[in-house]
Each structure stands twice: as C-alpha cells, then as structure tokens.
Design a protein around this motif. Structure first.
Motif, short mmCIF file in Angstrom:
data_model
loop_
_atom_site.label_atom_id
_atom_site.label_comp_id
_atom_site.label_asym_id
_atom_site.label_seq_id
_atom_site.Cartn_x
_atom_site.Cartn_y
_atom_site.Cartn_z
N GLY A 60 0.83 -1.21 0.00
CA GLY A 60 0.00 0.00 0.00
C GLY A 60 0.86 1.25 0.00
N ALA A 61 1.89 1.27 0.88
CA ALA A 61 2.77 2.44 0.95
C ALA A 61 3.47 2.65 -0.39
N LYS A 62 3.91 1.54 -1.01
CA LYS A 62 4.61 1.68 -2.29
C LYS A 62 3.69 2.29 -3.35
N LEU A 63 2.46 1.74 -3.46
CA LEU A 63 1.55 2.24 -4.50
C LEU A 63 1.17 3.68 -4.24
N PHE A 64 1.04 4.03 -2.94
CA PHE A 64 0.62 5.38 -2.60
C PHE A 64 1.70 6.40 -2.94
N LEU A 65 2.97 6.00 -2.77
CA LEU A 65 4.06 6.95 -2.97
C LEU A 65 4.56 6.99 -4.40
N LYS A 66 4.09 6.07 -5.25
CA LYS A 66 4.57 6.05 -6.63
C LYS A 66 4.10 7.28 -7.41
N GLU A 67 4.85 7.61 -8.47
CA GLU A 67 4.45 8.76 -9.29
C GLU A 67 3.17 8.42 -10.05
#
Lengths: 349, 164
Positions: A60-67
């Motif tokens: 979730g954190a990865k998807l949220f922080l992606k461009e």
C-alpha cells in the motif's frame, strides 16, 4: 427511534464495515500470494513482518508513494473517472450484506448496514454498473491493448451476467423473497442440512453461480481481459500508482462480494452448520458474535477456493469462453429454474 | 426528505438529458444517457416501485447501455461534426418543444384520480404484489410482449445471417 442515535450508530457501522472490508481486500492479496506460492512450491512474501504478514502495508505504501503518471493521449475525464467507478461499485454492495444475526441496539440493526427489501437486486445492479469502470478505462486509455481488454471484459460480463442472474432465481423461488435476511432465514432450520446447496437441491445453481461469478470478476480461468501474454495488462495497462491500486482493490473487493453472496444464498449465511446441535455456550457477547465468525469463515473458504482455482486451471480461449457461457451455462441455469419451480408447485399442490 | 431527493435526482435527470443533446462525442452522450436512466430509477424508487427501480438499473443502465458503449468503443466513433440543420427545424423546434411540455403539464395537473393525490413515499409496492399483477391479471399482455420481443430477436438474427 432517536435520529441522532440512529445517525451515530449508522456512521459507526459504516466505518467499521468499511475498515474491515478494505483490510480484508488487502489481506486477500496476501492470501493469494502466499497460497499461489505454496501451490508452486515456494514461500511467497515472507520478509516484511512475521511470515510476511505486514506485506499489504508495504504494498500500500509503495503504491501510494509512486508517481501518478497521466499519459498524454488519454481522454482525461473518463480516464480519471474509470477507477473511481470500479472501486465505488465494489464497495457499495457490502452495504446490503447482513453479516450476523439480527440484533437491535437502540433500535438499530447492528449486523447489517441497510436492510433492503430488494437486497439481492441491489447487489446485482451495482455489479452490472461496475463494468463501466473497466470499459471506460480501456477506451479512455487510448491504447490498443487496453481497448481490447475492455472489449473482452464488456462482452464477457454481459454474457455471464445472464447465467449469474438466472442461477439465483431458484434460491429466490425457494425463499419467496429478495431480502437477503429472509433468504438466510429460509435456510436456518436444521443447520447444514437446510442450506440451499444441500437441502434445497440448488447444487447445480450453485456451480452455475460460481462459474459465472468467476467470469464476472475476471478471475482465472476467465481472466482474458487482462491476459498478460497477449494484452500486457489489459484494461489497466496505462494506469499507475493509486489509480492502478483502485482497480486492484476493486477486483479483490468483487471477489469478497461474490464470496458473501454465495454464502448468503447457498450456504446459510451467518447460521451455524451444526444447527441446534451446538449448545449455546459463552455469554451474550459470544452468542452475538458467533454468527459473524461463521459468516467470515464461509467467505474465507470462498476466497481460498478462488486462489486454489487460480493456481490450478489454465485460461480459456476466447471462443470457448463465449460458447461455454451461452451454450452451456445459460441452458443449465434455465433448466434449474424450471426444475425448481415444478418441484415447488408440486409440493404446494 | 423525499422532496429533496426528488429535486436532486429530477435535476440530475434533466441535466443528463440536456448534456446528451449538446455533447458532440458519442461516448459522452452514452454516459449522459446512463445518468438519465439511473436518476429515473431513483425516481421510481421514490414512488415505491422498488423492483422496477432495480430492473431499470440492471436492464437499462447495466445491460443495454453497456452494449451502446461497447458498440461505440468497437467502431471507435469520433466526434460528430456540426451541420446546419434545415431552417424549418430551427423555426418549429423550440416552439414545438414548448407546446408539448405545456400540453403534458396541463394533462398531468388536470388529473383528478387517486394517482394524482398520491404523495412521494405513500406507496410501497412489494415484488410479490407486482408479480401477482403481472402473472395473474395481465398474463396475456405480458406473454404477448415476450413473444413480440422473441420475434424481434429472431428477425434480427435472420437479417444479420443473410450474407452467409
């Protein structure tokens, strides 16, 4: 009923159900990765947290922080609207699902957000609108893979929706109601023996529903709209970051909804499989939450089945998919309606 | 409460219909039509016709409009060009609409039966009651309509299969 109490309790219910539903979505993804891993003789995610249990948070954190990329060729309003439609349609239906026995507190039913007379039809109509998320995503992306994926998805969902709807008619005939609580109550008499799938002789309808539902949710063996080897990623090829995550959550949310509907309609909902054989133990709180446990357990079994099928079966070819839906599932569903109504008519005559 | 919902969805319905008329791109028009259909379903619900509302969403917003968008996507239809319509259409169009709207309003307002005195939220028609009317009192018209639709399907297939 005090309006303020009603509002407060309703908001509380909605918040709790939404949080539980969304975390269930996140952990279904983990369940799938772990199980498919074990089926393929590997471990699956195991590094984040104890035996990989915190992996959904990391994802979730990865998807949220992606461009968040917005490709130049897209039709912007629909490109942004599509994932919102997909996710909201996946989340709305949970509102009519009863997940425990009817227990009123200050006059508010605590184990269902909204008790609707036509609950089953509400779920069907929300699902039928959900396909716009996929169709519009593919069209507005301005990408041939996306468009092909969306066309496949629309055709597949329209075809299998018929068999899906018709397979539920037998259950509705038996219960004489479209209200989900009444449908569950009609199978509550003798535990496992009175469930529609066994005692109600709706086992054929159940398998038609299961197959059609797999196709409706675009899951293996019917995952042609996102067949990686031919369509890159299908309708969500051009999506990144949270917009992609919304499609992902919608897919798993729909899987959970299918599990809920199958549980309610064929497997006795929140009722215990042992009927009255199981003595009432514990206090009033245990007795209130035991039905919720049964409900969650049954839905979990369906999610397990979903992943198991994904790990086992290969993908259909497109003409096989259409032929199977129209020439096999639909006639079987209609035959089931005929048989059920004849049987009911004979019994009342 | 009922009135607020009626106003919101009535306005949404009219707004969607106007958007449908004024947009150039077929997909925008199709989407506006979906908004119109779904708002109509809410209006049915306010009148107590719950089964009709659900059927409206499933059949019209769900199935039929998905086919519309499917065809638009398949043909990859572009924006329509603006043409100069006939002078007669420009001259007669607006007054014609005004006349029809006025006539309909007059007819509805001059109704005196029990239906005219009903308020929003007065009725709640259960699915059972609806099917009793449909399959007992109106069985023949219902079945005749079904046969008519079947004939239309057979006709469409016969026309489409003529090439082979």
């Amino acid at each position: 009923m005090n309006l303020l109490v009603f509002l407060l309790l309703s908001v509380l219910k909605i918040a709790v159900v939404l949080v539980v539903f969304l975390s269930a979505v996140a952990y279904t993804v983990l369940l799938e990765r772990k199980l498919v891993g074990r089926i393929q003789n590997r471990w699956g995610p195991s590094r984040v947290g104890p035996s990989g249990l915190l992996q959904p948070l990391a994802d979730g954190a990865k998807l949220f922080l992606k461009e968040d990329l917005l490709p130049t060729g897209v039709y912007r309003p629909l490109y942004i609207l599509a994932p919102i439609i997909a996710l909201s349609c996946a989340l709305i239906s949970i509102a009519v699902v009863p997940y425990g026995a009817r227990i009123a507190w200050h006059g508010v039913d605590m184990f269902q957000i909204a008790d609707v007379n036509i609950g089953l039809l509400v779920i069907l109509s929300v699902t039928s609108v959900g396909v716009y998320g996929i169709a519009l995503a593919g069209w507005s992306s301005n990408n041939k893979y996306s468009l092909l994926g969306a066309l496949r998805a629309s055709a597949q969902v329209i075809s299998y929706e018929l068999a899906l709807g018709l397979s539920l008619v037998g259950v509705v005939l038996r219960a004489g109601s479209l209200n989900l609580r009444s449908i569950v109550d009609s199978q509550a008499a003798h535990g496992l023996l009175s469930w529609n799938v066994f005692g109600g002789f709706q086992i054929v309808a159940f398998f038609v529903y299961l197959i059609a539902a797999f196709a409706e949710t675009n899951r293996t063996p019917f995952d042609l709209p996102e067949a990686e080897s031919e369509l890159t990623a299908g309708y969500h090829t051009e999506y990144s970051s949270m917009k992609f995550a919304m499609f992902f959550m919608a897919e798993y949310g729909n899987m959970i909804m299918v599990g809920c509907v199958a549980t309610l309609l064929f497997f006795g909902g929140w009722t215990s499989p042992f009927g009255s054989l199981l003595p009432a133990f514990g206090g009033i709180v245990v007795q209130a939450f035991l039905p919720v446990f049964w409900f969650v357990l049954k839905v979990f079994c369906f999610l397990f089945l979903y992943v198991w099928v994904r790990g086992t079966l290969p993908r259909f070819r497109y003409d096989q998919l259409m032929g199977f839906g129209w020439k096999f599932l639909l006639p079987v569903a209609i035959a089931n309606i005929l048989a059920t109504s004849l049987w009911l008519a004979l019994r009342t005559a | 409460m009922y009135l607020a919902l009626f106003i919101v969805f009535g306005l949404l319905c009219i707004g969607g219909a106007l958007n449908l008329l004024f947009r150039r791109h077929p997909i925008d028009c199709a989407l506006s039509l979906i908004v119109v259909m779904t708002s109509l379903a809410v209006l049915y619900l306010l009148l107590g016709a719950e089964f009709l509302a659900a059927a409206q969403v499933i059949v019209y917003s769900g199935a039929i409009m998905v086919l519309f968008t499917f065809v638009i996507m398949l043909l990859n239809a572009g924006s329509e060009e603006r043409t100069h319509g006939s002078a007669a259409a420009y001259a007669a169009g607006m007054p014609g609409i005004a006349a029809i709207a006025g006539l309909l309003a007059f007819l509805f307002l001059s109704q005196n039966g029990p239906a005219a005195k009903a308020r929003l939220g007065d009725y709640e028609v259960s699915t059972g009651a609806l099917s009793r009317v449909l399959f007992r009192d109106l069985l023949l018209p219902f079945e005749v309509t079904s046969v008519l639709i079947l004939v239309a399907i057979v006709g469409a297939i016969a026309l489409a299969g003529k090439e082979h």
